[in-house]
Design a protein around this motif. Sequence first.
Motif, PDB file in Angstrom:
ATOM      1  N   UNK A 255       0.851  -1.192   0.000  1.00 57.01           N
ATOM      2  CA  UNK A 255       0.000   0.000   0.000  1.00 57.01           C
ATOM      3  C   UNK A 255       0.894   1.252   0.000  1.00 57.01           C
ATOM      4  N   UNK A 256       0.280   2.400  -0.246  1.00 55.84           N
ATOM      5  CA  UNK A 256       1.053   3.633  -0.429  1.00 55.84           C
ATOM      6  C   UNK A 256       1.915   3.958   0.783  1.00 55.84           C
ATOM      7  N   UNK A 257       1.336   3.805   1.962  1.00 61.08           N
ATOM      8  CA  UNK A 257       2.068   4.169   3.175  1.00 61.08           C
ATOM      9  C   UNK A 257       3.305   3.289   3.368  1.00 61.08           C
ATOM     10  N   UNK A 258       3.142   1.976   3.173  1.00 60.49           N
ATOM     11  CA  UNK A 258       4.298   1.081   3.311  1.00 60.49           C
ATOM     12  C   UNK A 258       5.323   1.371   2.217  1.00 60.49           C
ATOM     13  N   UNK A 259       4.826   1.717   1.027  1.00 61.57           N
ATOM     14  CA  UNK A 259       5.719   2.064  -0.083  1.00 61.57           C
ATOM     15  C   UNK A 259       6.564   3.278   0.259  1.00 61.57           C
ATOM     16  N   UNK A 260       5.947   4.261   0.872  1.00 64.35           N
ATOM     17  CA  UNK A 260       6.694   5.471   1.221  1.00 64.35           C
ATOM     18  C   UNK A 260       7.716   5.187   2.317  1.00 64.35           C
ATOM     19  N   UNK A 261       7.403   4.243   3.187  1.00 62.22           N
ATOM     20  CA  UNK A 261       8.376   3.856   4.227  1.00 62.22           C
ATOM     21  C   UNK A 261       9.628   3.256   3.594  1.00 62.22           C
ATOM     22  N   UNK A 262       9.417   2.486   2.512  1.00 60.99           N
ATOM     23  CA  UNK A 262      10.566   1.904   1.808  1.00 60.99           C
ATOM     24  C   UNK A 262      11.433   3.023   1.230  1.00 60.99           C
ATOM     25  N   UNK A 263      10.772   4.001   0.627  1.00 58.47           N
ATOM     26  CA  UNK A 263      11.523   5.115   0.049  1.00 58.47           C
ATOM     27  C   UNK A 263      12.268   5.893   1.134  1.00 58.47           C
ATOM     28  N   UNK A 264      11.613   6.097   2.278  1.00 62.28           N
ATOM     29  CA  UNK A 264      12.278   6.761   3.404  1.00 62.28           C
ATOM     30  C   UNK A 264      13.530   6.010   3.815  1.00 62.28           C
ATOM     31  N   UNK A 265      13.379   4.694   3.891  1.00 63.51           N
ATOM     32  CA  UNK A 265      14.512   3.860   4.284  1.00 63.51           C
ATOM     33  C   UNK A 265      15.657   4.009   3.279  1.00 63.51           C
ATOM     34  N   UNK A 266      15.302   3.975   1.989  1.00 64.67           N
ATOM     35  CA  UNK A 266      16.312   4.104   0.941  1.00 64.67           C
ATOM     36  C   UNK A 266      17.042   5.447   1.066  1.00 64.67           C
ATOM     37  N   UNK A 267      16.275   6.497   1.310  1.00 60.46           N
ATOM     38  CA  UNK A 267      16.899   7.827   1.436  1.00 60.46           C
ATOM     39  C   UNK A 267      17.809   7.904   2.652  1.00 60.46           C
ATOM     40  N   UNK A 268      17.347   7.295   3.731  1.00 63.26           N
ATOM     41  CA  UNK A 268      18.129   7.291   4.955  1.00 63.26           C
ATOM     42  C   UNK A 268      19.473   6.589   4.731  1.00 63.26           C
TER      43      UNK A 268
END
Length: 223
Positions: free
Chosen positions: A174-187
């Motif tokens: 879902x969108x929220x979990x997807x954005x968490x992945x992107x956050x992790x990648x950026x981190x």
Amino acid sequence: MIIKAEQITKSYQTGSGKLEVLKGVDLSISEGEIVSVMGPSGCGKSTLLNILGILDRLDSGDLWIENKKVSDLSDRDISQLRNKYIGFVFQFHHLLPEFSVIENLMIPQLIKGVNEDKAKDRCMKLLEVVDLYNRYDHNPAELSGGERQRVAVLRALVNHPRLVLADEPTGNLDIESGLKIIDLIKQMRDRDNNSFLIATHNPDVAVHCDRHLKFKDGILVSG
Ligand SMILES: Nc1ncnc2c1ncn2[C@@H]1O[C@H](COP(=O)(O)OP(=O)(O)O)[C@@H](O)[C@H]1O
Ligand SMILES: [Mg+2]
């Protein structure tokens, strides 16, 4: 430049003839960049990522990884290059079901020869970063889809690859979990200054990347 591709072509032989998928792809990614590649299903995203990760052979064109021309390298050099510099994340996580989260993360390091205590210590720290510290002894089946994908991203990162190729890493989330992945990648990028190429057909994910590419008739254009 972490990776550079010039005029890459790739076609498949099929029952109904030759299917030209990549028709002259140019691409270069610098250190620390997060680049998205978009395009509809079947346009060639996975084909491209497999070629860039030297999991598949190109028909023509040139590929450089860390300024080494891949066509000049022996098979042995290629596998070393791949192991040392490249991490993969797939749409479906490919975590080992019989092993716990922490074991899944430790395995790539143990294979590399890191001692067990050190590997565990490092993996527990990574889990802390993504709020999964208290899930370390769960099996993948005991995690949500988003949590599994976060572990899969971490696993691609434990050996500090300079380049991570992610093939629809948020495709089944879902969108929220997807954005968490992107956050992790950026981190991770902010910490290690590594580079990411993310194939996605989710515009919400792409918009959070530094640069956008899209497939148009077998080549890549700025999106
Ligand atoms: N091994 C193969 N043999 C024949 N055709 C293939 C093979 N792999 C992929 N294709 C075809 O190549 C095209 C691109 O596939 P793919 O790179 O998987 O697209 P995407 O990842 O963008 O959905 C598709 O039309 C697919 O059917
Ligand atoms: Mg694909």
